[in-house]
Design an enzyme around this catalytic site. Structure first.
Site, PDB file in Angstrom:
ATOM      1  N   LYS A 186      16.909  42.162 -10.920  1.00 27.85           N
ATOM      2  CA  LYS A 186      16.379  43.482 -10.543  1.00 27.85           C
ATOM      3  C   LYS A 186      16.360  44.365 -11.788  1.00 27.85           C
ATOM      4  CE  LYS A 186      16.819  47.246  -7.235  1.00 27.85           C
ATOM      5  NZ  LYS A 186      17.424  47.832  -6.033  1.00 27.85           N
ATOM      6  N   THR A 219      17.748  44.784  -1.806  1.00 25.67           N
ATOM      7  CA  THR A 219      17.413  44.315  -3.157  1.00 25.67           C
ATOM      8  C   THR A 219      18.569  44.454  -4.155  1.00 25.67           C
ATOM      9  OG1 THR A 219      16.511  46.459  -3.804  1.00 25.67           O
ATOM     10  CG2 THR A 219      14.954  44.871  -2.846  1.00 25.67           C
ATOM     11  N   ASP A 220      19.553  45.319  -3.830  1.00 26.07           N
ATOM     12  CA  ASP A 220      20.603  45.605  -4.827  1.00 26.07           C
ATOM     13  C   ASP A 220      21.355  44.351  -5.275  1.00 26.07           C
ATOM     14  OD1 ASP A 220      19.926  48.237  -4.580  1.00 26.07           O
ATOM     15  OD2 ASP A 220      21.800  48.900  -3.649  1.00 26.07           O
ATOM     16  N   GLU A 262      28.796  34.136 -32.858  1.00 32.08           N
ATOM     17  CA  GLU A 262      29.659  35.066 -33.601  1.00 32.08           C
ATOM     18  C   GLU A 262      31.105  34.969 -33.142  1.00 32.08           C
ATOM     19  OE1 GLU A 262      28.142  39.136 -34.684  1.00 32.08           O
ATOM     20  OE2 GLU A 262      26.591  38.555 -33.250  1.00 32.08           O
ATOM     21  N   THR A 317      16.908  47.762   2.608  1.00 34.82           N
ATOM     22  CA  THR A 317      15.900  48.807   2.739  1.00 34.82           C
ATOM     23  C   THR A 317      14.724  48.342   3.581  1.00 34.82           C
ATOM     24  OG1 THR A 317      16.543  49.778   0.654  1.00 34.82           O
ATOM     25  CG2 THR A 317      14.326  50.275   1.380  1.00 34.82           C
ATOM     26  N   TYR A 374      17.425  57.785   2.751  1.00 33.95           N
ATOM     27  CA  TYR A 374      17.269  56.928   3.917  1.00 33.95           C
ATOM     28  C   TYR A 374      18.538  56.115   4.105  1.00 33.95           C
ATOM     29  CZ  TYR A 374      16.816  53.001   0.730  1.00 33.95           C
ATOM     30  OH  TYR A 374      17.070  52.067  -0.232  1.00 33.95           O
TER      31      TYR A 374
HETATM   32  N1  ASP Z   1      20.551  49.689  -1.292  1.00 38.54           N
HETATM   33  C1  ASP Z   1      19.510  48.903  -0.725  1.00 38.54           C
HETATM   34  C2  ASP Z   1      20.031  47.518  -0.447  1.00 38.54           C
HETATM   35  O1  ASP Z   1      20.223  46.752  -1.330  1.00 38.54           O
HETATM   36  C3  ASP Z   1      18.339  48.875  -1.633  1.00 38.54           C
HETATM   37  C4  ASP Z   1      17.207  47.971  -1.212  1.00 38.54           C
HETATM   38  O2  ASP Z   1      17.267  47.210  -0.289  1.00 38.54           O
HETATM   39  O3  ASP Z   1      16.166  48.038  -1.905  1.00 38.54           O
HETATM   40  O4  ASP Z   1      20.238  47.209   0.669  1.00 38.54           O
END
Ligand code: ASP
Length: 335
Positions: free
Chosen positions: A171, A98-99, A292, A19, A32
């Protein structure tokens, strides 16, 4: 990219997409596409950076990190390892979605043999958004990568003023700008407009102390993650074994638990030589051995502090060479 100032540290940016390199038609829309903007354009958006470092950029890939692959991760790791003794690079920044940033960060933390700062950075809003968070995050990540104090702290992630260790970060929100947290163990430090403060070194093994290497490897062994819930059906565990998985990570309930039929399937898998790790779908806390579940009797491994996605990375890397169960358990406690 910039005129070189010999008094400044040299930072190399390896761009992979995400992103932070995303673009939308308007600044106020949620839809986007990731990975549209090149690293040159991203750096040109923060001209102030020329005061803190000499920057060079390399485009490794340009994908949303949902498409991040082990191939790209290995390409990154090999590039970073090749720079170990290169005196014209003081620190490395990796722009990334971020994914799956936690998988890449943790993978690099295990297999990169360098004490140079390696800093992942992303953003939650695309570059075209109102109040895009990418430019300041990138500026801060460069400031951390350029900081000699960041050396030997393992792979780091910088977003929204916080400096995380690859080992601890996760995340936690699909949309919030402060999406990364380091529960239980806490932050490595903080950064504000290029001024960094470091609190600690990571407690687990990483970098030059790590025993793992991808030298000569072209592929990682197949490891599948299977999610546990109430009244879980064990078929997917048996299917993973049949399909050739070398390892299985269970995203267990609570302390890495699962129902009796699933445990039986895990024991069957273990008997056939497939390594089964019990992790948890719960956001925080350790999965400890023999609580457990009788791991000794069933031939299972407890993931301790690692969530399912990081457990999969560790197991995939560890299984690049044959290892006994007790050795694998030790690895899960140390990394
Ligand atoms: N879907 C995007 C990615 O991981 C989300 C992000 O970058 O925040 O590339």
């Amino acid at each position: 990219m910039t005129t070189k100032n010999n008094a400044l540290p040299n930072v190399l940016i390896l761009a992979t997409g995400g992103t932070i390199a995303g673009a939308a038609k308007s600044g106020a829309q949620s839809a986007y596409t990731s990975g549209q903007v090149t690293i040159d354009a991203m750096v040109n958006a923060i001209p102030e950076v020329t005061k803190i470092a000499n920057i060079k950029g390399e485009q490794i890939s340009n994908v949303g990190s949902q498409d991040m692959s082990f191939d790209i991760m290995m390409k990154l790791a090999n590039r970073i390892n090749a720079l170990k003794d290169n005196t014209s690079v003081d620190g490395i920044v990796i722009t990334h979605g971020t994914d799956t940033m936690e998988e890449t960060a943790y993978f690099l933390n295990l297999v990169c043999k360098t004490d140079k700062p390696v800093v992942l950075v992303g953003s939650m809003r695309p570059s075209t958004a109102i109040s895009a968070d990418g430019p300041l995050n990138l500026y801060d990540a460069i400031a951390v990568a350029a900081d000699a104090n960041a050396k030997n702290r393992g792979v780091l992630l910088v977003m929204n003023d916080w400096i995380h260790s690859a080992q601890t970060l996760t995340k936690v929100s699909t949309t919030a700008v402060q999406t990364f947290m380091s529960p239980i163990k806490g932050l490595i430090g903080t950064t504000a407009y290029g001024t960094n403060e470091f609190y600690r070194y990571p407690s687990q093994k990483y970098g030059e102390k790590s025993e793992f290497s991808i030298e000569g490897a072209t592929k990682l062994p197949r490891v599948d993650i299977i999610y546990a819930d109430a009244d879980m059906n064990p078929d997917l565990i048996d299917a993973a074994v049949k399909l050739g998985a070398k390892g299985i990570v269970i995203a267990g309930v609570g302390n890495g638990n699962m129902n009796k039929v699933a445990l039986d399937a895990c024991a069957r898998a273990s008997k056939q030589g497939v390594v089964v790790v019990r992790s948890t779908r719960v956001a925080t806390g350790n999965v400890a051995r023999n609580v457990e579940v009788n791991d000794d009797q069933l031939g299972l491994i407890a993931s301790y502090g690692l969530n399912p996605q990081k457990s999969r990375i560790l197991l995939s890397v560890a299984l690049l060479k044959p290892r006994k169960l007790d050795e694998l358990q030790k690895i899960f406690m140390e990394y």
